[in-house]
Design an enzyme around this catalytic site. Sequence first.
Site, PDB file in Angstrom:
ATOM      1  CE1 TYR A 109      44.175 -26.844 -19.443  1.00  0.00           C
ATOM      2  CE2 TYR A 109      42.088 -26.996 -20.632  1.00  0.00           C
ATOM      3  CZ  TYR A 109      43.219 -26.272 -20.272  1.00  0.00           C
ATOM      4  OH  TYR A 109      43.388 -24.995 -20.730  1.00  0.00           O
ATOM      5  CE  LYS A 125      43.103 -23.813 -17.808  1.00  0.00           C
ATOM      6  NZ  LYS A 125      43.949 -22.645 -17.480  1.00  0.00           N
TER       7      LYS A 125
END
Length: 314
Positions: free
Chosen positions: A167, A171
């Site tokens: 993840y 980002k």
Amino acid sequence: MLFSKKWDPRGKHCFITGGSSGTGLALGILLAQRGAHVSIVARDKTKLDGALKKLKSARQDPTQVFKAYSFSVDSEVGSAAALKAAAEPHGGRCPDALFLCAGASRPGFFIEHTEQTLQEGMQVAYGAQAYTALAGTKEMVKQGVKGKIVFVSSVLGFFSFIGYSAYSPGKFALRGLAESLRSELLVYGIDVHIAFPATIFTPGLEEENKVKPEITLKIEETDAGKHPEEIAAGILKGVEKGTFHITTDILGHIFRASTAGASPRQNFLGDILLSLIGYIGIPIWRKTVDSQVIAYRAQHAEYLRSKGVPENLS
């Protein structure tokens, strides 16, 4: 920035991906209350229908246009189609502001990931926003629209820890994209912003926590979190003020100031103070996190054995 004119969304067309729930919907409602035309995009038609009713209930002017569109924005083609559909009620003119809230997290241990899950993580965390920004930029430049592009990263775009290997990279990548575009799109008069919210209490978080490693949950125990309405208010306030790096809580402020690099500063003296706090506090926090991870070794070995994963953690 002290003397710049505050951005006013009244009468402007705001396009929101991930707009059927959570922060995206909360932003849509705030923008509707400010007098903006709002288009929301997501995949789930049922959720979109419910979200559209909420937008209409926030109407401030009978001329405001609210629309909901079911599209997948994980490709440039899908994003371009969504933007084209949203532009039609406005005479073909592309939106004035893109709020890119699409994304999701599925935490897990790196050793359990596959090539496919890592690719999916990047697609959801990065691609779903990058492709819409790409399609939107092309239309803004083509039509001469001096608009805004607002990315929504995460505080995990400043730092990361165990559980977020699929993840956080996306980002972090959004930050890199925003840094590049902030410079490049000055040529066209297009503004770029990027927000770094921490934990947001949404249905997505509930699903995420079902698969989140126990050690990750433990590290996050001190994160109080915020509701989507609070996050949306912070993001919109930052956009209205012209802020590039938008953070919404003290942890985010400290990491923003401590890792700003060549990014524009918000408040020179305030950022110096926040950087000093970070200079002292961040190494302490990191040491604490590392200690928790090391203490988890025996438990992790047992977890891997239960999953039939070969390990040697003696």
